[in-house]
Enzyme design. Structure first.
Site, PDB file in Angstrom:
ATOM      1  N   SER A   9      -5.619   4.231  44.945  1.00  0.00           N
ATOM      2  CA  SER A   9      -5.028   4.306  43.643  1.00  0.00           C
ATOM      3  C   SER A   9      -5.468   5.552  42.943  1.00  0.00           C
ATOM      4  O   SER A   9      -6.273   6.289  43.447  1.00  0.00           O
ATOM      5  CB  SER A   9      -5.485   3.126  42.840  1.00  0.00           C
ATOM      6  OG  SER A   9      -6.867   3.219  42.718  1.00  0.00           O
ATOM      7  N   CYS A  10      -4.931   5.727  41.789  1.00  0.00           N
ATOM      8  CA  CYS A  10      -5.280   6.792  40.861  1.00  0.00           C
ATOM      9  C   CYS A  10      -4.355   6.540  39.693  1.00  0.00           C
ATOM     10  O   CYS A  10      -3.343   5.873  39.850  1.00  0.00           O
ATOM     11  CB  CYS A  10      -4.929   8.184  41.386  1.00  0.00           C
ATOM     12  SG  CYS A  10      -6.121   8.862  42.553  1.00  0.00           S
ATOM     13  N   ASP A  11      -4.709   7.072  38.549  1.00  0.00           N
ATOM     14  CA  ASP A  11      -3.801   7.012  37.409  1.00  0.00           C
ATOM     15  C   ASP A  11      -3.899   8.330  36.675  1.00  0.00           C
ATOM     16  O   ASP A  11      -4.996   8.818  36.436  1.00  0.00           O
ATOM     17  CB  ASP A  11      -4.188   5.863  36.471  1.00  0.00           C
ATOM     18  CG  ASP A  11      -3.980   4.510  37.130  1.00  0.00           C
ATOM     19  OD1 ASP A  11      -2.848   4.005  37.079  1.00  0.00           O
ATOM     20  OD2 ASP A  11      -4.945   3.984  37.715  1.00  0.00           O
TER      21      ASP A  11
END
Length: 420
Positions: A9-11
């Site tokens: 993930s990452c945002d």
């Protein structure tokens, strides 16, 4: 490799006026990576290169350009590119892993993280960086293992690119891509395609390819995310995923988003944006890009895991910046297991000095009631002090460049002192 098999993930977030406070663009990203991976913060000055020079990226060699911009990067210490960063012209880029209908191959090409750095080194506006990335994508393709491991972990990429005036979202599937211009308000990207029917630039073969694959009938309105992935775009902002959680947090603060609010969003554990576990937030970045060109852009980096127990330290581009030695990992040259075939047979210790000290301090903060609380309070006060100093630079418009050269390094020293 599918996202179900490994939680990746990452945002990445951006707020533009009127959603951001004052005449500023605010950019932020959490880099969520394997929990034991070290992220370093490094600076490379602007440079001129001889005609025909070659450039060695993580896995492949490409043509170098005549001039590259100064960049500051937060990157997994084993690779050439970056998870996120900024250049001297106030361009910021963060990337995300995305998967869709198109199978991800395993041949080595440019990593999405290489494309982040190449966009920053070669462009002085957000849109030019987008053009750099899509041109390189066309020429060299994207691919290769995205993890320092003999287990293959591959994905396609999306990018959020911002400058003082505007932002662009660029999402890819193989060599195909779509881009959306963001001119005001808020936008975030997570681990899914999110461009729907507002497409401002696209690969010339994007729609034909989808038609040929039977993903689109050529009749109904073309929706990129719905066509190229399995996302139900009607439910995108209401489902329980991190994309939706990020969207809600940005909207909650709409109209008053500052660097501090953005740091708060990146620290949010309940939403899953500050990720814990086997994949965790290993580095974070927040940038403030004033729309007045005479004011400096300010880029904050942690260089350590878990933003809730880290310090966002400010960096400003000025000539002759002091090298960021204490957030730079050791290098191993041609002996690096990444460079040898077969790759990743061993894993060297890539911890930089700040990482090591923070690692011990994090244990204290977690386990020692009195001392841990005290330490956390001290680092929070240090950060608050730096944010206030940066705010006064932006308010008064006066920057002392002789102090700015040491700005980041000095803050690292102050942080280390708290940990010792």
């Amino acid at each position: 490799m599918f996202p179900g098999q490994l939680p990746c993930s990452c945002d990445t977030f951006v707020a533009l006026p009127p959603a951001a406070a004052g005449a500023r663009v605010v950019f932020g990203k959490n880099s969520d990576r394997p929990a034991d991976e070290v992220q370093e913060v490094v600076h490379f000055p602007a440079a001129a290169h001889p005609p025909g020079a070659a450039l060695e990226c993580t896995y492949i060699t490409i043509e170098q350009v005549e001039k590259t911009c100064a960049v500051v990067l937060s990157r997994p210490a084993w690779l050439w590119g970056a998870e996120m960063g900024a250049n001297e012209h106030g361009v910021c880029i963060g990337n995300e892993a995305v998967w869709g209908r198109e199978e991800v191959g395993d041949e080595e090409a440019l990593l999405g993280m290489d494309l982040v750095r190449l966009g920053l080194e070669r462009a002085d506006t957000a849109e030019k960086a987008l053009t750099v990335i899509v041109d390189l994508l066309e020429k060299y393709g994207q691919g290769g293992n995205c993890m320092e491991s003999h287990m293959a972990f591959t994905y396609y990429n999306s990018f959020l690119i911002a400058d003082r005036k505007e932002a662009w979202v660029l999402e890819t599937s193989g060599k195909y891509w779509a881009a959306e211009k963001v001119e005001g308000g808020v936008r975030n990207i997570s681990n899914q395609l999110s461009i729907t029917t507002k497409i401002d630039r696209e690969h010339p073969g994007l729609r034909e390819y989808a038609k040929g694959k039977g993903w689109w009938d050529g009749e109904k309105e073309f929706d990129f995310a719905a066509t190229y992935s399995y996302v139900n775009t009607a439910r995108m902002t209401t489902s329980r995923g991190r994309y939706c959680e990020g969207y809600k947090l940005l909207n909650k603060h709409k109209g008053s988003i500052t660097s501090e609010i953005m740091m708060g969003i990146l620290r949010d554990k309940e939403s899953g944006i500050n990720m814990e576990g086997g994949f965790m937030t290993t580095g974070s970045m927040v940038s403030v890009l004033p729309q007045q060109p005479n004011l400096p852009c300010i880029h904050f980096f942690t260089g350590t895991p878990d933003p809730a127990r880290s310090v966002f330290k400010p960096f400003i581009f000025v000539p002759s910046v002091t090298q960021l030695l204490k957030t730079s990992s050791p290098t191993f040259g041609q002996d690096d297991p990444v460079k040898k075939q077969p790759r990743f047979q061993t894993k060297p210790d890539r911890r930089h000095e700040l990482y090591k000290k923070h690692e011990s301090a994090a244990v204290v903060m977690e386990t020692t009631e009195g001392k841990g609380k005290e330490m956390l309070k001290d680092i929070q006060e240090l950060e608050k002090r730096k944010i206030n100093e940066m705010e006064s630079i932006l308010q008064n418009g006066c920057l002392d460049t002789s102090q700015a050269v040491n700005l980041f390094s000095q803050c690292v020293e102050e942080e280390l002192k708290i940990y010792s």
